[in-house]
Design a protein around this motif. Structure first.
Motif, PDB file in Angstrom:
ATOM      1  N   CYS A  84     -36.690 -24.689  40.560  1.00  0.00           N
ATOM      2  CA  CYS A  84     -37.320 -23.619  39.773  1.00  0.00           C
ATOM      3  C   CYS A  84     -36.992 -23.740  38.278  1.00  0.00           C
ATOM      4  CB  CYS A  84     -36.922 -22.248  40.299  1.00  0.00           C
ATOM      5  SG  CYS A  84     -35.189 -21.844  40.160  1.00  0.00           S
ATOM      6  N   GLU A  85     -36.222 -24.747  37.907  1.00  0.00           N
ATOM      7  CA  GLU A  85     -35.871 -25.075  36.528  1.00  0.00           C
ATOM      8  C   GLU A  85     -35.137 -23.960  35.800  1.00  0.00           C
ATOM      9  OE1 GLU A  85     -39.108 -26.789  34.402  1.00  0.00           O
ATOM     10  OE2 GLU A  85     -39.520 -28.230  35.989  1.00  0.00           O
ATOM     11  N   GLU A  86     -34.342 -23.186  36.526  1.00  0.00           N
ATOM     12  CA  GLU A  86     -33.488 -22.167  35.920  1.00  0.00           C
ATOM     13  C   GLU A  86     -32.166 -22.818  35.506  1.00  0.00           C
ATOM     14  OE1 GLU A  86     -33.807 -18.865  35.235  1.00  0.00           O
ATOM     15  OE2 GLU A  86     -35.901 -18.919  35.871  1.00  0.00           O
ATOM     16  N   THR A  87     -31.587 -22.318  34.420  1.00  0.00           N
ATOM     17  CA  THR A  87     -30.310 -22.818  33.921  1.00  0.00           C
ATOM     18  C   THR A  87     -29.296 -21.685  33.980  1.00  0.00           C
ATOM     19  OG1 THR A  87     -31.448 -24.334  32.449  1.00  0.00           O
ATOM     20  CG2 THR A  87     -29.155 -23.884  31.969  1.00  0.00           C
ATOM     21  N   PHE A  88     -28.087 -22.006  34.439  1.00  0.00           N
ATOM     22  CA  PHE A  88     -27.024 -21.017  34.582  1.00  0.00           C
ATOM     23  C   PHE A  88     -25.806 -21.485  33.819  1.00  0.00           C
ATOM     24  CE2 PHE A  88     -29.635 -20.995  38.364  1.00  0.00           C
ATOM     25  CZ  PHE A  88     -30.001 -19.677  38.443  1.00  0.00           C
ATOM     26  N   HIS A  89     -25.301 -20.634  32.942  1.00  0.00           N
ATOM     27  CA  HIS A  89     -24.084 -20.936  32.210  1.00  0.00           C
ATOM     28  C   HIS A  89     -22.896 -20.481  33.047  1.00  0.00           C
ATOM     29  CE1 HIS A  89     -26.111 -21.986  28.475  1.00  0.00           C
ATOM     30  NE2 HIS A  89     -26.957 -21.021  28.763  1.00  0.00           N
ATOM     31  N   LEU A  90     -21.997 -21.385  33.336  1.00  0.00           N
ATOM     32  CA  LEU A  90     -20.807 -21.021  34.105  1.00  0.00           C
ATOM     33  C   LEU A  90     -19.716 -20.476  33.199  1.00  0.00           C
ATOM     34  CD1 LEU A  90     -20.666 -23.961  36.635  1.00  0.00           C
ATOM     35  CD2 LEU A  90     -21.497 -21.654  36.994  1.00  0.00           C
ATOM     36  N   ASP A  91     -19.927 -20.532  31.889  1.00  0.00           N
ATOM     37  CA  ASP A  91     -18.993 -19.976  30.925  1.00  0.00           C
ATOM     38  C   ASP A  91     -19.473 -18.580  30.560  1.00  0.00           C
ATOM     39  OD1 ASP A  91     -17.094 -19.534  29.043  1.00  0.00           O
ATOM     40  OD2 ASP A  91     -17.901 -20.937  27.559  1.00  0.00           O
ATOM     41  N   ARG A  92     -18.655 -17.568  30.766  1.00  0.00           N
ATOM     42  CA  ARG A  92     -19.066 -16.182  30.532  1.00  0.00           C
ATOM     43  C   ARG A  92     -19.376 -15.897  29.064  1.00  0.00           C
ATOM     44  NH1 ARG A  92     -18.160 -12.522  34.687  1.00  0.00           N
ATOM     45  NH2 ARG A  92     -16.960 -13.340  36.396  1.00  0.00           N
ATOM     46  N   THR A  93     -18.876 -16.701  28.143  1.00  0.00           N
ATOM     47  CA  THR A  93     -19.117 -16.432  26.727  1.00  0.00           C
ATOM     48  C   THR A  93     -20.523 -16.822  26.297  1.00  0.00           C
ATOM     49  OG1 THR A  93     -18.251 -18.603  26.105  1.00  0.00           O
ATOM     50  CG2 THR A  93     -16.694 -16.772  26.145  1.00  0.00           C
ATOM     51  N   ASN A  94     -21.227 -17.611  27.112  1.00  0.00           N
ATOM     52  CA  ASN A  94     -22.572 -18.064  26.757  1.00  0.00           C
ATOM     53  C   ASN A  94     -23.677 -17.178  27.297  1.00  0.00           C
ATOM     54  OD1 ASN A  94     -21.688 -20.199  25.290  1.00  0.00           O
ATOM     55  ND2 ASN A  94     -21.916 -21.694  26.917  1.00  0.00           N
ATOM     56  N   GLY A  95     -23.364 -16.005  27.732  1.00  0.00           N
ATOM     57  CA  GLY A  95     -24.418 -15.124  28.226  1.00  0.00           C
ATOM     58  C   GLY A  95     -24.099 -14.556  29.589  1.00  0.00           C
ATOM     59  N   GLU A  96     -25.112 -14.011  30.206  1.00  0.00           N
ATOM     60  CA  GLU A  96     -24.960 -13.340  31.488  1.00  0.00           C
ATOM     61  C   GLU A  96     -24.916 -14.359  32.620  1.00  0.00           C
ATOM     62  OE1 GLU A  96     -27.539 -10.251  34.131  1.00  0.00           O
ATOM     63  OE2 GLU A  96     -27.601 -10.061  31.970  1.00  0.00           O
ATOM     64  N   LEU A  97     -23.968 -14.169  33.513  1.00  0.00           N
ATOM     65  CA  LEU A  97     -23.821 -15.064  34.651  1.00  0.00           C
ATOM     66  C   LEU A  97     -24.477 -14.411  35.860  1.00  0.00           C
ATOM     67  CD1 LEU A  97     -22.545 -17.687  35.683  1.00  0.00           C
ATOM     68  CD2 LEU A  97     -20.556 -16.366  36.276  1.00  0.00           C
ATOM     69  N   LEU A  98     -25.448 -15.090  36.447  1.00  0.00           N
ATOM     70  CA  LEU A  98     -26.211 -14.521  37.551  1.00  0.00           C
ATOM     71  C   LEU A  98     -25.763 -15.022  38.920  1.00  0.00           C
ATOM     72  CD1 LEU A  98     -29.750 -14.830  35.943  1.00  0.00           C
ATOM     73  CD2 LEU A  98     -28.325 -12.803  36.074  1.00  0.00           C
ATOM     74  N   LEU A  99     -24.823 -15.939  38.955  1.00  0.00           N
ATOM     75  CA  LEU A  99     -24.384 -16.501  40.222  1.00  0.00           C
ATOM     76  C   LEU A  99     -23.416 -15.559  40.924  1.00  0.00           C
ATOM     77  CD1 LEU A  99     -23.764 -20.178  39.108  1.00  0.00           C
ATOM     78  CD2 LEU A  99     -25.764 -19.247  40.236  1.00  0.00           C
TER      79      LEU A  99
END
Length: 138
Positions: free
Chosen positions: A105-120
Motif C-alpha cells: 500500500c506504499e505507506e511509510t512508518f517512522h519508528l522514531d517517535r520524534t519524526n511524527g505519529e507512530l501508527l504501529l
C-alpha cells in the motif's frame, strides 16, 4: 533524651519492624497479581535475549511467524508490530531513512517517535533477572 525524640525513634523502629515482617508477603502478592493480570489479559511472554547488545538502533525479530521491530534508545527498548495496520502486509525496514515501508500500500512508518505519529501497534517488554521478554496477547 526528650520525650518527643523518644516517640519519634519508637515510631521509626516500629515502622521498620512492620516493613521487615510484611515485605515478603507483599512481594508474593505482587507476583501473584502479575500472574493473575497475565491470565486476565491473555498475555503470553516470549523470551528475547538475556541482555541488550546494541548492534543497530532497530532490530527485527520473528516470534511464532510474526514480525516485530525492537527499537533501542540508549538502554530503553520498545517493541512494535512488523505488520502494516492498513493492509496487513509485511513491513520492510530501511536503516538509511529509519523508516518502515509497506510495498503493497506504499505507506511509510517512522519508528522514531520524534519524526511524527507512530501508527504501529506497540507491545510491552519486561526485564527480569533471566532476560528480556516480549508480551503478546493471544
Amino acid at each position: 533524651m526528650k520525650r518527643i525524640d523518644f516517640f519519634r525513634e519508637m515510631r521509626l523502629g516500629f515502622l521498620k519492624t512492620v516493613r521487615s515482617v510484611y515485605e515478603p508477603f507483599v512481594e508474593e502478592d505482587v507476583e501473584r497479581l502479575g500472574h493473575l493480570a497475565n491470565r486476565v489479559l491473555q498475555m503470553k511472554w516470549y523470551f528475547l535475549f538475556t541482555e541488550i547488545i546494541q548492534t543497530s538502533k532497530v532490530e527485527q525479530v520473528f516470534i511464532g511467524g510474526n514480525p516485530y521491530f525492537l527499537t533501542y534508545d540508549g538502554w530503553k527498548m520498545e517493541a512494535y508490530s512488523g505488520i502494516c495496520p492498513f493492509c496487513s502486509s509485511l513491513l520492510f525496514y530501511s536503516n538509511l531513512s529509519a523508516t518502515g515501508k509497506c510495498f503493497k500500500c506504499e505507506e511509510t512508518f517512522h519508528l522514531d517517535r520524534t519524526n511524527g505519529e507512530l501508527l504501529l501497534e506497540e507491545y510491552p517488554i519486561k526485564k527480569t533477572e533471566n532476560g528480556y521478554y516480549l508480551g503478546i496477547r493471544e
